[in-house]
Each structure stands twice: as structure tokens, then as C-alpha cells.
Motif scaffolding. Structure first.
Motif, PDB file in Angstrom:
ATOM      1  N   ASP A   1      42.198  39.033  53.690  1.00  0.00           N
ATOM      2  CA  ASP A   1      42.828  37.722  53.556  1.00  0.00           C
ATOM      3  C   ASP A   1      42.273  36.799  54.628  1.00  0.00           C
ATOM      4  O   ASP A   1      42.180  37.178  55.808  1.00  0.00           O
ATOM      5  N   ARG A   2      41.894  35.613  54.234  1.00  0.00           N
ATOM      6  CA  ARG A   2      41.378  34.656  55.215  1.00  0.00           C
ATOM      7  C   ARG A   2      42.514  34.168  56.111  1.00  0.00           C
ATOM      8  O   ARG A   2      43.676  34.155  55.687  1.00  0.00           O
ATOM      9  N   PRO A   3      42.199  33.752  57.340  1.00  0.00           N
ATOM     10  CA  PRO A   3      43.244  33.166  58.192  1.00  0.00           C
ATOM     11  C   PRO A   3      43.876  31.962  57.487  1.00  0.00           C
ATOM     12  O   PRO A   3      43.174  31.098  56.953  1.00  0.00           O
ATOM     13  N   GLY A   4      45.194  31.925  57.473  1.00  0.00           N
ATOM     14  CA  GLY A   4      45.892  30.828  56.816  1.00  0.00           C
ATOM     15  C   GLY A   4      45.996  30.965  55.320  1.00  0.00           C
ATOM     16  O   GLY A   4      46.371  29.995  54.628  1.00  0.00           O
ATOM     17  N   ALA A   5      45.685  32.154  54.781  1.00  0.00           N
ATOM     18  CA  ALA A   5      45.789  32.357  53.332  1.00  0.00           C
ATOM     19  C   ALA A   5      47.226  32.140  52.869  1.00  0.00           C
ATOM     20  O   ALA A   5      48.178  32.530  53.550  1.00  0.00           O
ATOM     21  N   THR A   6      47.380  31.509  51.719  1.00  0.00           N
ATOM     22  CA  THR A   6      48.707  31.211  51.175  1.00  0.00           C
ATOM     23  C   THR A   6      48.962  32.048  49.926  1.00  0.00           C
ATOM     24  O   THR A   6      48.040  32.648  49.365  1.00  0.00           O
ATOM     25  N   ARG A   7      50.196  32.072  49.494  1.00  0.00           N
ATOM     26  CA  ARG A   7      50.534  32.784  48.277  1.00  0.00           C
ATOM     27  C   ARG A   7      50.011  32.012  47.069  1.00  0.00           C
ATOM     28  O   ARG A   7      49.955  30.782  47.074  1.00  0.00           O
ATOM     29  N   LEU A   8      49.616  32.748  46.054  1.00  0.00           N
ATOM     30  CA  LEU A   8      49.134  32.128  44.827  1.00  0.00           C
ATOM     31  C   LEU A   8      50.275  31.363  44.168  1.00  0.00           C
ATOM     32  O   LEU A   8      51.362  31.904  43.954  1.00  0.00           O
ATOM     33  N   ASN A   9      50.017  30.107  43.882  1.00  0.00           N
ATOM     34  CA  ASN A   9      51.022  29.259  43.259  1.00  0.00           C
ATOM     35  C   ASN A   9      50.791  29.224  41.756  1.00  0.00           C
ATOM     36  O   ASN A   9      49.922  28.511  41.250  1.00  0.00           O
ATOM     37  N   VAL A  10      51.550  30.019  41.029  1.00  0.00           N
ATOM     38  CA  VAL A  10      51.405  30.061  39.576  1.00  0.00           C
ATOM     39  C   VAL A  10      52.775  30.303  38.952  1.00  0.00           C
ATOM     40  O   VAL A  10      53.488  31.232  39.310  1.00  0.00           O
ATOM     41  N   GLU A  11      53.129  29.443  38.043  1.00  0.00           N
ATOM     42  CA  GLU A  11      54.387  29.572  37.313  1.00  0.00           C
ATOM     43  C   GLU A  11      54.132  30.282  35.994  1.00  0.00           C
ATOM     44  O   GLU A  11      52.998  30.310  35.499  1.00  0.00           O
ATOM     45  N   PRO A  12      55.167  30.866  35.382  1.00  0.00           N
ATOM     46  CA  PRO A  12      54.984  31.524  34.083  1.00  0.00           C
ATOM     47  C   PRO A  12      54.363  30.581  33.057  1.00  0.00           C
ATOM     48  O   PRO A  12      54.729  29.409  32.952  1.00  0.00           O
TER      49      PRO A  12
ATOM     50  N   GLU B   1      46.593  35.039  49.302  1.00  0.00           N
ATOM     51  CA  GLU B   1      46.873  36.413  49.715  1.00  0.00           C
ATOM     52  C   GLU B   1      46.575  37.378  48.564  1.00  0.00           C
ATOM     53  O   GLU B   1      46.958  37.129  47.420  1.00  0.00           O
ATOM     54  N   GLN B   2      45.912  38.463  48.887  1.00  0.00           N
ATOM     55  CA  GLN B   2      45.556  39.429  47.845  1.00  0.00           C
ATOM     56  C   GLN B   2      46.796  39.968  47.135  1.00  0.00           C
ATOM     57  O   GLN B   2      46.789  40.180  45.915  1.00  0.00           O
ATOM     58  N   GLU B   3      47.855  40.194  47.892  1.00  0.00           N
ATOM     59  CA  GLU B   3      49.077  40.751  47.297  1.00  0.00           C
ATOM     60  C   GLU B   3      49.631  39.832  46.222  1.00  0.00           C
ATOM     61  O   GLU B   3      49.997  40.269  45.127  1.00  0.00           O
ATOM     62  N   SER B   4      49.687  38.526  46.514  1.00  0.00           N
ATOM     63  CA  SER B   4      50.227  37.583  45.538  1.00  0.00           C
ATOM     64  C   SER B   4      49.296  37.435  44.347  1.00  0.00           C
ATOM     65  O   SER B   4      49.736  37.236  43.211  1.00  0.00           O
ATOM     66  N   LEU B   5      47.981  37.532  44.578  1.00  0.00           N
ATOM     67  CA  LEU B   5      47.015  37.459  43.474  1.00  0.00           C
ATOM     68  C   LEU B   5      47.230  38.610  42.509  1.00  0.00           C
ATOM     69  O   LEU B   5      47.319  38.421  41.292  1.00  0.00           O
ATOM     70  N   ARG B   6      47.360  39.822  43.052  1.00  0.00           N
ATOM     71  CA  ARG B   6      47.481  41.002  42.186  1.00  0.00           C
ATOM     72  C   ARG B   6      48.865  41.114  41.573  1.00  0.00           C
ATOM     73  O   ARG B   6      49.036  41.763  40.540  1.00  0.00           O
ATOM     74  N   ASP B   7      49.859  40.480  42.207  1.00  0.00           N
ATOM     75  CA  ASP B   7      51.185  40.418  41.579  1.00  0.00           C
ATOM     76  C   ASP B   7      51.135  39.637  40.275  1.00  0.00           C
ATOM     77  O   ASP B   7      51.945  39.881  39.366  1.00  0.00           O
ATOM     78  N   ALA B   8      50.211  38.678  40.185  1.00  0.00           N
ATOM     79  CA  ALA B   8      50.156  37.792  39.023  1.00  0.00           C
ATOM     80  C   ALA B   8      49.318  38.346  37.887  1.00  0.00           C
ATOM     81  O   ALA B   8      49.251  37.746  36.809  1.00  0.00           O
ATOM     82  N   ILE B   9      48.642  39.485  38.107  1.00  0.00           N
ATOM     83  CA  ILE B   9      47.716  40.026  37.112  1.00  0.00           C
ATOM     84  C   ILE B   9      48.157  41.420  36.691  1.00  0.00           C
ATOM     85  O   ILE B   9      48.557  42.240  37.515  1.00  0.00           O
ATOM     86  N   GLY B  10      48.069  41.672  35.396  1.00  0.00           N
ATOM     87  CA  GLY B  10      48.282  43.013  34.875  1.00  0.00           C
ATOM     88  C   GLY B  10      47.047  43.448  34.120  1.00  0.00           C
ATOM     89  O   GLY B  10      46.342  42.624  33.535  1.00  0.00           O
ATOM     90  N   ILE B  11      46.767  44.742  34.131  1.00  0.00           N
ATOM     91  CA  ILE B  11      45.539  45.237  33.502  1.00  0.00           C
ATOM     92  C   ILE B  11      45.788  46.517  32.724  1.00  0.00           C
ATOM     93  O   ILE B  11      46.608  47.354  33.124  1.00  0.00           O
ATOM     94  N   VAL B  12      45.104  46.630  31.602  1.00  0.00           N
ATOM     95  CA  VAL B  12      45.006  47.896  30.878  1.00  0.00           C
ATOM     96  C   VAL B  12      43.545  48.324  30.988  1.00  0.00           C
ATOM     97  O   VAL B  12      42.681  47.762  30.316  1.00  0.00           O
TER      98      VAL B  12
END
Length: 610
Positions: free
Chosen positions: A344-355, A428-439
Motif C-alpha cells: 500500500d502506498r503511503p496515504g492509500a485510501t479505501r476504495l470508494n465504490v457503491e453497489p 488499500e489492497q484490503e478494500s480493493l479485494r473486498d470489492a471483487i469476487g472471483i471464480v
């Protein structure tokens, strides 16, 4: 040309550059939760040593009083004898109290470092985990974490107490007796330490060789068991056993050399101690004969020597164990010193994405795993919010790499990937991967129950939600048919299930996660035609109104996509809807015609009864 990574590092590559004392200092922050117990342990240690070095002084007084032969003084030796017994009891009690108090520190530190090591391993890049050898890694981790506990135990209960006792005894001898005693002890101690250091450093090569061969043997054994079916397919059991046995023979040879060198070390240490004790007793006997020392002094000096040289006699073995622990820790520090490729880069923010609002863009994306072999070249396309975009192309064209880049398992070499205008490298990587699902194409399951593996998609899901996800993935009837139902153990990596069953578990897991962005990477590759139609219906249902990236080899599964992107040699060569691409009569049209011909050939192939 860039230097190629070696996925099978040799022994010399597995040595840490971290100095031993820096390794120890690394553990200090983990003691913050146990500092009170650590301080109490040190106080108890000083109490133990204080009582221990006082015992010879009390013994001297007892002997001198008894040697005087004055009946009027009989009460005093009785008091001294009681004090002597009390000091010995106090020494034992304080030592056991220290052991109990310090146990929480020892095992708590080991737990904290083990957790930190696992956290660090999860932070390392996918590249690292694709190149690692599981057997060697697990053995290195086990030895490293065990060595921490052992090292701390020997430092606190053996090395530090011995140093404190040597300092106390030397001070008492200097204050009460001639300089000769202190000089003999000092020379003996210096010779002992130099001999121990030199010989131990020399013999560490054998210990390192033992560790290396042990790790390699473990890696061979675990790899062969993980690939049990492949070994059976090709009848290579003898080959696997032979190379495992050959490595164990090399381990055996290194172990024998290590044991022989330890015997040499212990023998030399014993000779040095014997020479020191003999010299001190000769000097003490001489001074008693000349009247400079009493019988009590002789007894006290003898007691001091026994107290000091007995732990010193074990110091060589302890030092060897500490050095062995350092060697075991060395490989662990190779892991800890490996820098995560993706941070994560310094100052990384959470991914802002709504449903239902996730807009994904690939903008002039280029990527290579190795600089001499580029994979993607200036790939650009958009997945509008709620739309479905498919990526097709021949094997090796870079389709699955796009999914790994979107998950940020790797960073793009040039260009960028954005979600709602946010560069994924800035979130933030955590917020990015929270928003993605994969099969994924190759579904790997935990060796646990079906319920656990589906619930892994969202750990706080209720049983009703889990069953609903299984029903949508057409798993519910299959689970009901199993003797243990939801509690069925799927086996190592899910090997008890068929490929199609594993893929349906993966689909159920993605459904349960309920992400804003969905990736289907060859999600029906292991399904028969009947199951595929059912799963495609489920996929359409779950991906409706979601931003969906579908990576497909079978074009029949993506004809309803809002846009199809055709890759070849890592470049976008065509894009459009299914109908538009057929009308182009280009790469996509040729792939479609080829697959249609294959399907017709398969359907018309005559059936031969067994």
C-alpha cells in the motif's frame, strides 16, 4: 538482461544478512505486552543468584566456628546451619517462581512472532508463493519459531544467570582473597570462551548442512504426497523414494560430522575447566598451609568454584544450542527480510465504490513477469458499471493476467487500472479485494467441510445465506446426497470432489461474498454440458447489475456479453458484441467457427459400447 529469479535457491542463497544480536533486538518490541513479567523474572533471577553466592560464605563461617572447637559457640553454628538450609531453599523456590512467571513471556513471544511471520507471508507477492517450496518453507518456519522459544529460555535461565554468577564470584574472590585466585579464574574463563567460540564457529558448517538437507528432504516428501496422483500416473514411486533416501543419507553424513565435532568441543571444555579447578585448589591448599587462609576459606573457595564452573561446564553446550538456534532462525529471517512486492502506498485510501456503480478501466496497460518476456502490450478497455465484458483469445494471450492485475497481485509495468477513476495502486489492497469476487479456473479448497469452504466467501454469513448460495450454484441436491451432508470433508486441496463440484463450490463462495465486481475465469471449464447450462443461468443471475469480467475459452458461454475483447499475443485485436465480431469475419469469427466445428464433431462421434 535482468537476472532471472531462481525458484530453487541453494543453501548459500538461504542465509540471512541479519547479525545475530540484531535478530535478538528484533524481538524486543514483542515483549511490550509482557514487560512486567520480564522485570519480575529478572528480580527473581538476581534473588536466586544472591542466595546462591551467599551459601559458600555461610559455609565458611560454619566450618571456621566448628574448627575453633569452642563449646560456647555451638549455638552460632546452629543458626548458621539454619541460615544455610534457608538460603538453599530460597534459591530453589525463587528459581521455580522465575520459571512460572517467565513461562507466559516465553510462549507469548513465540506466539506473537509466529503470528507476525504468517502475516508477513500473506503480505508477500503471488510471485513469491508461486516460486516457494511448501515443504522447505514449513520446516524452516517450524524450526525458526521453536528456536525463538528455546533461545529465550537459554538466555534467561542459563547464559544471563551464569554471567551474573561469574561476576559476583569474581568480585567476592577479589575482595576477600589474593589476586592469584581471580587471575586463574579470569585466564580459565578467557581460554574457555575463546576455545568455545572458535570450535563452535567451525562446526556450524555441519549444522547448516544438516538444516539444508533436512529441508530438502522434507520438500521432496511433501511434494510427492501433494502430487500423489501424478506419481501414480507415471509409476515414479521408486524415483521419489530414491531421491528422498539419497537426501536423508546426506543429512545422516552431516549429522555424524556435527556430533563428532560436538564431542571434540565438549572434551576440550572439560580439560580447560579441570585445569582451572586444579590450579585454584593447589593455590588454596598452599595458602592454608602457610596460614594465610583458614579451612573455612578453603571450603568456601572450593564451593565458589563448584558453583561457578558447574554452569560454565554447560555453557559450551548451551552456546552450541544458541548457535544452532541462530542457524535455525537464519532461514526464518530470510523470509522476514523478503520485501513484499506489492505494498500500500503511503496515504492509500479505501476504495470508494457503491453497489452497482463500479466502473473499471484498463488504460494502456502493459505488463511482464520478466522483462525479457512481455505479456500485455498497451491493453485498453472499459467495463461500465453493471455491464458484462468478456475477454477471449488463445492460450497464453494474457487473459488470466488481466484478472491478477485487477486483484493487484502484480502491478502494471506501465499504464493504469482504475475503478471509478481511482488508480488501484492508490487504494488499500484490503478494500480493493473486498470489492471483487472471483471464480477461478483452478479452484483450490481447504481440507475442511463443504460448509466451511462456502462460508469462506463471507465469514459472518448465516446458515440460510450459505444454503441459498449453494442452491444458486446448484450444489444443494449434491450436498443432500452425501452421507455427511454439509459436514463432508473435501480433502487436501478439495481432491475428494470432482472438478465440476469444486467449481460450483467456488461459484457459491463468490455468490455469498456479494461483491461489486465479479470475475469469472474459465468458470465452467470443468463442467459437463448439462451442468454448464445450469451454472451459466446462475452466473447470469448473480452477475446481473454487477460489473463483470468474464475470461473464457469456450465462446458459447459469453455470447450475451455487452462487449467482447479479443486478445492475441497480449494485444487487443478486436472488440464488439458477439454479432458485431462475427460480421467482422476476423479473429473472433475464426475462433467461433473452429469451436462450432469441434462441437458438431463431438456430437456426431459414434458411441461405442464397452
Amino acid at each position: 538482461m535482468a537476472k532471472r529469479r531462481d525458484p530453487n535457491p541453494r543453501e548459500n542463497d538461504l542465509k540471512s544478512d541479519t547479525p545475530f544480536f540484531k535478530m535478538l533486538w528484533t524481538f524486543v518490541p514483542y515483549l511490550k505486552d509482557h514487560w512486567v513479567r520480564a522485570v519480575v523474572s529478572i528480580i527473581l533471577l538476581l534473588s536466586v543468584k544472591g542466595a546462591t553466592v551467599t551459601i559458600p560464605l555461610v559455609l565458611k563461617e560454619i566450618v571456621d566456628y566448628l574448627d575453633a572447637g569452642d563449646a560456647a559457640l555451638v549455638a552460632i553454628p546452629l543458626g548458621m546451619l539454619l541460615a544455610y538450609g534457608g538460603l538453599r531453599a530460597a534459591s530453589t523456590v525463587f528459581k521455580e517462581l522465575q520459571t512460572v512467571v517467565f513461562a507466559r513471556v516465553r510462549y507469548g513471544l513465540s506466539r506473537s512472532i509466529s503470528a507476525a511471520l504468517l502475516r508477513h507471508l500473506h503480505a508477500l507477492s503471488l510471485r513469491y508463493h508461486l516460486e516457494r517450496k511448501t515443504g522447505s518453507l514449513t520446516r524452516d518456519i517450524d524450526r525458526g519459531t521453536n528456536s525463538i522459544s528455546n533461545l529465550l529460555n537459554y538466555l534467561v535461565f542459563n547464559i544471563f544467570p551464569t554471567i551474573v554468577e561469574v561476576l559476583m564470584v569474581t568480585s567476592i574472590l577479589l575482595a576477600n582473597y589474593s589476586l592469584g585466585f581471580a587471575l586463574i579464574i579470569l585466564v580459565s574463563f578467557i581460554v574457555y570462551v575463546i576455545f568455545t567460540l572458535v570450535v563452535t564457529r567451525w562446526r556450524m558448517q555441519f549444522r547448516s548442512a544438516m538444516n539444508n538437507k533436512d529441508s530438502i528432504a522434507s520438500s521432496f516428501a511433501i511434494d510427492s504426497l501433494l502430487n500423489f496422483e501424478t506419481v501414480k500416473y507415471f509409476g515414479n514411486e521408486r524415483f521419489e523414494i530414491d531421491r528422498y533416501t539419497r537426501t536423508l543419507k546426506e543429512y545422516e553424513d552431516a549429522s555424524i560430522k556435527s556430533q563428532a565435532s560436538m564431542s571434540f568441543l565438549n572434551g576440550g571444555q572439560g580439560l580447560i575447566i579441570a585445569a582451572g579447578v586444579t590450579a585454584v585448589m593447589l593455590l588454596a591448599a598452599s595458602e592454608v598451609a602457610s596460614g594465610l587462609m583458614s579451612i573455612g576459606d578453603l571450603v568456601a573457595v572450593n564451593a565458589f568454584l563448584l558453583q561457578m564452573f558447574m554452569p560454565l561446564g554447560f555453557l559450551g553446550m548451551i552456546y552450541t544450542i544458541v548457535k544452532n538456534s541462530a542457524a535455525d532462525m537464519e532461514r526464518m529471517f530470510v523470509i522476514l527480510n523478503t520485501e513484499p512486492e506489492i505494498k500500500d502506498r503511503p496515504g492509500a485510501t479505501r476504495l470508494n465504490v457503491e453497489p452497482n456503480t463500479a466502473d473499471v478501466r484498463f488504460e494502456l496497460v502493459s505488463f511482464h513477469y520478466e522483462s525479457e518476456r512481455p505479456i500485455l502490450h498497451d491493453v485498453s478497455f472499459e467495463i461500465p458499471a453493471g455491464k458484462k465484458v468478456a475477454i477471449v483469445g488463445p492460450s497464453g494471450s494474457g487473459k488470466s493476467t488481466l484478472a491478477r492485475l485487477l486483484y493487484r497481485f502484480y502491478d502494471v509495468s506501465s499504464g493504469r487500472i482504475t475503478i471509478n477513476g481511482q488508480d488501484i495502486r492508490d487504494v488499500e489492497q484490503e478494500s480493493l479485494r473486498d470489492a471483487i469476487g472471483i471464480v477461478p479456473q483452478d479452484t483450490v479448497l481447504f481440507n475442511d467441510t463443504l460448509r466451511y469452504n462456502i462460508k469462506y466467501g463471507r465469514l459472518d454469513a448465516t446458515d440460510d445465506e450459505i444454503e441459498r448460495a449453494a442452491e444458486m450454484a446448484y450444489l444443494k441436491d449434491f450436498i443432500a446426497s452425501l452421507p455427511d451432508g454439509w459436514d463432508t470433508i473435501v480433502g487436501e486441496r478439495g481432491l475428494k470432489l470432482s472438478g465440476g463440484e469444486k467449481q460450483r463450490v467456488a461459484i457459491a463462495r463468490a455468490i455469498l461474498k456479494d461483491p461489486e465486481i465479479l470475475i469469472f475465469d474459465e468458470a465452467t471449464s470443468s463442467l459437463d454440458s448439462g451442468s454448464e447450462n445450469a451454472i451459466l443461468k446462475a452466473m447470469r443471475e448473480v452477475s446481473s447489475a454487477r460489473t463483470t469480467l468474464t475470461i473464457a475459452h469456450r465462446l458459447s458461454t459469453i455470447v450475451d456479453s455487452d462487449q467482447i475483447v479479443v486478445l492475441e499475443f497480449g494485444r487487443v485485436v478486436e472488440r464488439g458484441t458477439h454479432r458485431e465480431l462475427l460480421e467482422l469475419n476476423g479473429h473472433y469469427s475464426k475462433l467461433w467457427s473452429l469451436q462450432q466445428a469441434e462441437d458438431v464433431g463431438a456430437d456426431s462421434e459414434p458411441y461405442h459400447a464397452a
